[in-house]
Design an enzyme around this catalytic site. Sequence first.
Site, PDB file in Angstrom:
ATOM      1  N   ASP A 136      -6.352  10.511  -4.862  1.00  0.00           N
ATOM      2  CA  ASP A 136      -5.706   9.510  -4.015  1.00  0.00           C
ATOM      3  C   ASP A 136      -4.390   9.110  -4.680  1.00  0.00           C
ATOM      4  O   ASP A 136      -4.162   9.392  -5.854  1.00  0.00           O
ATOM      5  CB  ASP A 136      -6.635   8.291  -3.881  1.00  0.00           C
ATOM      6  CG  ASP A 136      -6.331   7.483  -2.621  1.00  0.00           C
ATOM      7  OD1 ASP A 136      -5.317   7.768  -1.956  1.00  0.00           O
ATOM      8  OD2 ASP A 136      -7.114   6.573  -2.312  1.00  0.00           O
ATOM      9  N   ASN A 137      -3.538   8.471  -3.894  1.00  0.00           N
ATOM     10  CA  ASN A 137      -2.300   7.892  -4.424  1.00  0.00           C
ATOM     11  C   ASN A 137      -1.416   8.918  -5.126  1.00  0.00           C
ATOM     12  O   ASN A 137      -0.978   8.718  -6.269  1.00  0.00           O
ATOM     13  CB  ASN A 137      -2.632   6.711  -5.349  1.00  0.00           C
ATOM     14  CG  ASN A 137      -3.254   5.570  -4.570  1.00  0.00           C
ATOM     15  OD1 ASN A 137      -2.797   5.254  -3.474  1.00  0.00           O
ATOM     16  ND2 ASN A 137      -4.314   4.981  -5.092  1.00  0.00           N
ATOM     17  N   CYS A 176       0.860  -1.185   0.000  1.00  0.00           N
ATOM     18  CA  CYS A 176       0.000   0.000   0.000  1.00  0.00           C
ATOM     19  C   CYS A 176       0.898   1.237   0.000  1.00  0.00           C
ATOM     20  O   CYS A 176       1.909   1.269   0.702  1.00  0.00           O
ATOM     21  CB  CYS A 176      -0.887  -0.003   1.237  1.00  0.00           C
ATOM     22  SG  CYS A 176      -1.980   1.425   1.255  1.00  0.00           S
TER      23      CYS A 176
HETATM   24  N1  MTE Z   1      -9.790  -1.698  -5.777  1.00  0.00           N
HETATM   25  C1  MTE Z   1     -11.043  -1.334  -5.529  1.00  0.00           C
HETATM   26  N2  MTE Z   1     -12.004  -1.643  -6.406  1.00  0.00           N
HETATM   27  N3  MTE Z   1     -11.376  -0.653  -4.401  1.00  0.00           N
HETATM   28  C2  MTE Z   1     -10.414  -0.325  -3.463  1.00  0.00           C
HETATM   29  O1  MTE Z   1     -10.753   0.271  -2.429  1.00  0.00           O
HETATM   30  N4  MTE Z   1      -8.023  -0.334  -2.908  1.00  0.00           N
HETATM   31  C3  MTE Z   1      -6.720  -0.265  -3.523  1.00  0.00           C
HETATM   32  C4  MTE Z   1      -6.442  -1.498  -4.350  1.00  0.00           C
HETATM   33  N5  MTE Z   1      -7.547  -1.806  -5.183  1.00  0.00           N
HETATM   34  C5  MTE Z   1      -9.071  -0.676  -3.734  1.00  0.00           C
HETATM   35  C6  MTE Z   1      -8.808  -1.398  -4.914  1.00  0.00           C
HETATM   36  C7  MTE Z   1      -5.644  -0.087  -2.588  1.00  0.00           C
HETATM   37  S1  MTE Z   1      -5.391   1.513  -2.024  1.00  0.00           S
HETATM   38  C8  MTE Z   1      -4.778  -1.076  -2.281  1.00  0.00           C
HETATM   39  S2  MTE Z   1      -3.402  -0.767  -1.358  1.00  0.00           S
HETATM   40  C9  MTE Z   1      -5.002  -2.448  -2.727  1.00  0.00           C
HETATM   41  O2  MTE Z   1      -6.197  -2.586  -3.468  1.00  0.00           O
HETATM   42  C10 MTE Z   1      -5.080  -3.382  -1.557  1.00  0.00           C
HETATM   43  O3  MTE Z   1      -5.291  -4.694  -1.947  1.00  0.00           O
HETATM   44  P1  MTE Z   1      -5.619  -5.800  -0.849  1.00  0.00           P
HETATM   45  O4  MTE Z   1      -6.708  -5.282   0.039  1.00  0.00           O
HETATM   46  O5  MTE Z   1      -5.995  -7.027  -1.610  1.00  0.00           O
HETATM   47  O6  MTE Z   1      -4.348  -6.023  -0.070  1.00  0.00           O
END
Ligand code: MTE
Length: 810
Positions: free
Chosen positions: A223-224, A91
């Site tokens: 974000d990110n 993350c």
């Molecule tokens: N994909 C969707 N659809 N919704 C989400 O909230 N979170 C993202 C990503 N993909 C997210 C997502 C984030 S910020 C991260 S760090 C990773 O998924 C985490 O994956 P995990 O929960 O399988 O470890």
Amino acid sequence: MAHSFEDMFGRAVNLMAARMPPTPPETVDSFLTSPGLFYVRNHGPVPQVREDEIQDWEFSIEGLVENPMTLTLRQLMSEYEQVTYPITLVCAGNRRKEQNQVRKSKGFSWGAAGLSTALFTGVVMSDVIRRARPLRGARYVCMEGADKLPNGFYGTSVKLNWAMDDNKGIMLAYKMNGEMLRPDHGKPLRAVVPGQIGGRSVKWLKKLIITNAPSDNWYHIYDNRVLPTMVSPDESANNPRWWYDERYAIYDLNVNSAITYPAHGERLSLIGLPENYRIKGYAYGGGGRRVSRVEISLDKGRTWQLSDINYPEDLYRGVNQQLYGGQLDMSWRESCFCWCFWSLSIKVSELKEADDILVRAMDEAMNIQPRDMYWSVLGMMNNPWFRVAIIKDGNLLQFEHPTQPALIPGGWMERVKSAGGDLTNGHWGEQFGGGGSAPIERAVEAEVKMTKDGVDRIITIDELRRHGNADQPWFVLNGEVYDGTEFLGGHPGGAQSIISAAGLDSTEEFMAIHSETAKAMMPKYHVGSLDGVSRVALREGDPQGQSIEKRKVFLQPRAWTKAALLEKRIVSWDTRIFVFQLEHQEQTLGLPVGQHLMVRLRDPVTGEAVIRSYTPITEIKEKGLLEVLVKIYFDTEEIKGGRMTLALDALPLGRFVDFKGPIGKFEYLGRGSCTIGGELRQVKSFLMICAGSGVTPIYQVFRAIIQDPEDSTYCVVLDGNRLFEDILCKQELDAYATENSDRCKVVYTLTKAHEEWDGMRGRISGDLIREHMPWSEGTMALICGPEALETSVRKWLSEQGWKNSDMVFF
Ligand code: MTE
């Protein structure tokens, strides 16, 4: 190499006991993260997909393509080449708690454990896109998930040429470690973008849209990103242009490392120990770049020692075989997409002289972790040297990590800050004795004003409590009262977190997780001040306000005490062990054997308090932790799920839960002695009847008896369930029963057993009871299960001559 991920939490979780798929090359034990420990980052509620819908899951490839397509998962699995690769997901917020200590960012407090590794099985993304035939001008792949969030579906993009480059390993995955994806990780389909921040690996994937510009999805823009360090939370909120500058979007991970051993709180005696101590940790690079060195300094960065590095990922390069339905063949690819483990043996005498241990990693492009933190508004990509402070206590060295994850207190950053140190002074805020370090000037943080001028209404606790619900939720911060009604719809954390705070003092949680921008919004909602008496009353109702140092025992019979959720262990699809951290490490739970405690949560929808009683599985002598085994009752088409269990399941780590107790009329004192309603009884044998999660109080008494070799009380456990998977604590019960067959018997009976089941079938019945334990002088029955079972058992026992006083219903 015994490198354990859990070490960063300083707690003992036995990774090897977790269910781990066999890995093809014999690799290190915790290179792959067990499913229960794999980190989860979801922006909102998890889309629910039924088992029978998985194969029909549809996703589209559209936009700038000649041949737009909609594929089902079934087609993806049957019409394309399947591959399996080990990948570490990280993350972008990994280590963010350190940023939040320096200055609150707009993000919650990950420790250094926001990363995990798995073998992902699926299809290379380029195979699918190629069939859709991208048109000229196509440059980006936008991805969209099925999770509907306050600002639309989650979505983001990566460059098309990266997706088409097999070296980048970007894939569409449906399995993790050989199991179909679990709901939290994107069941049934997700993107996995190795070497880049986890935020690009979109879960519950519904769309791949080929475009000529990066994604305009809200979550891609806001974000990110790592905004320039001088952009304050206020500035970023007032000037959206910062967010639209694609240069600040994060893709490749940056090089990073952390120390796992010594763990936080670990102590090392200087007397009579081996001469050397092996320091250990993890490191990763971004964009497929290999970590080329990891260095340790014991003198604040003046000199460095080179550590040994183990790259378990390399063990997979030597094979070319089918694994979990995909071809595992990485021989042709040089990239590094997984974490590696480093270690260095240090003389204990050197540690004794040092104030701290510092680690930094470098990747093959010679990118190196910086000494100083680059703070930014989202607190992402934090990668300064990882520092473990060494506290000297006579002949003991005690190690302190920078932070403890989420709301868990502890770590040198918090200690230094509360002593007035400036964490940005170049010396980690510390004033080292005689070290010649520059004098520390106390950092003065501008307090954000959260009250509105002119609001002078005085509010009593009764009035506050009348607003302790979802209709008009009022809550208290620093003695001031706020009305959250208007913000219910717009709160980024969802309405639920405001409703959960209704009628309560939420200062601690609010301050810990909200940014300066959020604080600056508060005057708008300020409605008055709590009067002095009410402030005291509110605080006294909240035992966190008391001196927790003094309380040896956690549970209080007349007041609620709070414990933070530390970990959620997945036992099966519907069963979890919730691990809570007590107020301090030496605190005992204070629950006698056979008794229960009450758990209080707020219904996320109505805001009402939901209270249930549970029997934890924590051992009586255990300190600092409380573990509760809970079966989650999910909503089905016919029946609404369990309010408490669903609310518990939705709890984020770090959130406080209220407990009260002990309660219960039965207590087992040991060696056959027990009390019922305070009356002492002597028992020769117990008949223990349970079903489903009713096993927990039974298990507690059973374990106490069997663990005491001097206790000759005989036990028969009759445990009724539907399916084999529904039997809880089976492993533990069986282990005790096998080793103590002269002292106990455990019988399971299943109503919907699979064909292979060679045990009893059917419901618990009067005959079964008679067969295994007919009444005799000195027997007692302990019963815990659904009401219907309890009623039947009462009837059967009475018919077989048991007296009411010989039966205890939990
Ligand atoms: N994909 C969707 N659809 N919704 C989400 O909230 N979170 C993202 C990503 N993909 C997210 C997502 C984030 S910020 C991260 S760090 C990773 O998924 C985490 O994956 P995990 O929960 O399988 O470890």
